[in-house]
Design a protein around this motif. Structure first.
Motif, PDB file in Angstrom:
ATOM      1  N   LYS A 142      -8.177  -2.890  -8.408  1.00 54.03           N
ATOM      2  CA  LYS A 142      -9.147  -2.417  -7.411  1.00 54.03           C
ATOM      3  C   LYS A 142     -10.579  -2.655  -7.881  1.00 54.03           C
ATOM      4  O   LYS A 142     -11.424  -1.771  -7.856  1.00 54.03           O
ATOM      5  CB  LYS A 142      -8.894  -0.955  -7.066  1.00 54.03           C
ATOM      6  CG  LYS A 142      -7.520  -0.779  -6.419  1.00 54.03           C
ATOM      7  CD  LYS A 142      -7.358   0.540  -5.760  1.00 54.03           C
ATOM      8  CE  LYS A 142      -6.008   0.571  -5.074  1.00 54.03           C
ATOM      9  NZ  LYS A 142      -5.842   1.712  -4.223  1.00 54.03           N
TER      10      LYS A 142
ATOM     11  N   GLU B 178      -1.256   8.132  -2.547  1.00 48.89           N
ATOM     12  CA  GLU B 178      -1.776   7.566  -3.791  1.00 48.89           C
ATOM     13  C   GLU B 178      -1.110   8.168  -5.034  1.00 48.89           C
ATOM     14  O   GLU B 178      -0.949   7.498  -6.049  1.00 48.89           O
ATOM     15  CB  GLU B 178      -3.286   7.772  -3.856  1.00 48.89           C
ATOM     16  CG  GLU B 178      -3.958   7.017  -4.960  1.00 48.89           C
ATOM     17  CD  GLU B 178      -5.472   7.108  -4.890  1.00 48.89           C
ATOM     18  OE1 GLU B 178      -6.073   7.381  -5.945  1.00 48.89           O
ATOM     19  OE2 GLU B 178      -6.035   6.923  -3.798  1.00 48.89           O
TER      20      GLU B 178
ATOM     21  N   ASP C 240      -7.671  -2.291  -0.713  1.00 45.40           N
ATOM     22  CA  ASP C 240      -6.636  -1.541  -0.016  1.00 45.40           C
ATOM     23  C   ASP C 240      -5.262  -1.665  -0.665  1.00 45.40           C
ATOM     24  O   ASP C 240      -4.450  -0.754  -0.587  1.00 45.40           O
ATOM     25  CB  ASP C 240      -6.539  -1.995   1.439  1.00 45.40           C
ATOM     26  CG  ASP C 240      -7.818  -1.697   2.208  1.00 45.40           C
ATOM     27  OD1 ASP C 240      -8.524  -0.743   1.841  1.00 45.40           O
ATOM     28  OD2 ASP C 240      -8.103  -2.432   3.169  1.00 45.40           O
ATOM     29  N   VAL C 241      -4.985  -2.788  -1.298  1.00 45.19           N
ATOM     30  CA  VAL C 241      -3.676  -3.031  -1.900  1.00 45.19           C
ATOM     31  C   VAL C 241      -3.515  -2.173  -3.151  1.00 45.19           C
ATOM     32  O   VAL C 241      -4.415  -2.096  -3.987  1.00 45.19           O
ATOM     33  CB  VAL C 241      -3.522  -4.533  -2.246  1.00 45.19           C
ATOM     34  CG1 VAL C 241      -2.258  -4.780  -3.047  1.00 45.19           C
ATOM     35  CG2 VAL C 241      -3.551  -5.369  -0.979  1.00 45.19           C
ATOM     36  N   ASP C 242      -2.341  -1.543  -3.269  1.00 42.73           N
ATOM     37  CA  ASP C 242      -2.063  -0.695  -4.435  1.00 42.73           C
ATOM     38  C   ASP C 242      -1.205  -1.384  -5.491  1.00 42.73           C
ATOM     39  O   ASP C 242      -1.420  -1.192  -6.679  1.00 42.73           O
ATOM     40  CB  ASP C 242      -1.363   0.593  -3.985  1.00 42.73           C
ATOM     41  CG  ASP C 242      -2.257   1.463  -3.123  1.00 42.73           C
ATOM     42  OD1 ASP C 242      -3.398   1.738  -3.535  1.00 42.73           O
ATOM     43  OD2 ASP C 242      -1.817   1.856  -2.025  1.00 42.73           O
TER      44      ASP C 242
ATOM     45  N   ARG D 107       6.086   3.396   0.720  1.00 40.98           N
ATOM     46  CA  ARG D 107       5.044   2.433   1.050  1.00 40.98           C
ATOM     47  C   ARG D 107       4.597   2.560   2.493  1.00 40.98           C
ATOM     48  O   ARG D 107       5.356   2.948   3.367  1.00 40.98           O
ATOM     49  CB  ARG D 107       5.515   1.014   0.778  1.00 40.98           C
ATOM     50  CG  ARG D 107       6.623   0.576   1.732  1.00 40.98           C
ATOM     51  CD  ARG D 107       6.619  -0.911   1.883  1.00 40.98           C
ATOM     52  NE  ARG D 107       7.789  -1.402   2.562  1.00 40.98           N
ATOM     53  CZ  ARG D 107       7.863  -1.612   3.872  1.00 40.98           C
ATOM     54  NH1 ARG D 107       6.837  -1.323   4.648  1.00 40.98           N
ATOM     55  NH2 ARG D 107       8.957  -2.081   4.412  1.00 40.98           N
TER      56      ARG D 107
ATOM     57  N   THR E 228       0.870  -1.170   0.000  1.00 44.13           N
ATOM     58  CA  THR E 228       0.000   0.000   0.000  1.00 44.13           C
ATOM     59  C   THR E 228       0.911   1.226   0.000  1.00 44.13           C
ATOM     60  O   THR E 228       2.004   1.205   0.568  1.00 44.13           O
ATOM     61  CB  THR E 228      -0.936   0.049   1.219  1.00 44.13           C
ATOM     62  OG1 THR E 228      -0.162   0.133   2.411  1.00 44.13           O
ATOM     63  CG2 THR E 228      -1.842  -1.166   1.270  1.00 44.13           C
TER      64      THR E 228
END
Length: 101
Positions: free
Chosen positions: A42, A13, A49-51, A84, A9
């Motif tokens: 997503k 962003e 939640d994971v990017d 991160r 994450t």
């Protein structure tokens, strides 16, 4: 075969692409049978939640250890760690027949 999955994450962003770029240098490490770095689409209805995802396949523990000991692995950590928030990793043994459905 060992499968290596790491989920990240981002703290911000707006810097997800920098994380992808920092992790993409891992593909130049010769010990992986397969290595992918990708942004999470997503599209899951329960959690997004994971990017960023790293997915790797290694012939054995020795190859995975050599991958983690490589200087490009350390360079990737140097680039990505400040960007991160969370890092979750899992390594598991996959049988040769596990690719069949």
């Amino acid at each position: 075969m060992i499968r290596h999955v790491v989920l990240f994450t981002a703290k911000d962003e707006a810097r997800i692409q920098e994380i992808v770029e920092g992790l993409s240098i891992l593909a130049r490490i010769p010990h992986a049978r397969r290595l992918e770095v990708a942004r999470n689409r997503k599209a899951d209805q329960l959690g997004n939640d994971v990017d960023v995802v790293v997915y790797g396949e290694f012939d054995n523990e020795t190859q995975l250890a050599a991958y983690k000991a490589h200087e490009l692995y350390q360079e990737s950590i140097r680039r990505v760690r400040p960007l991160r928030e969370l890092r979750l990793a899992a390594d598991y043994e996959a049988s040769p027949d596990s690719d069949r459905t």
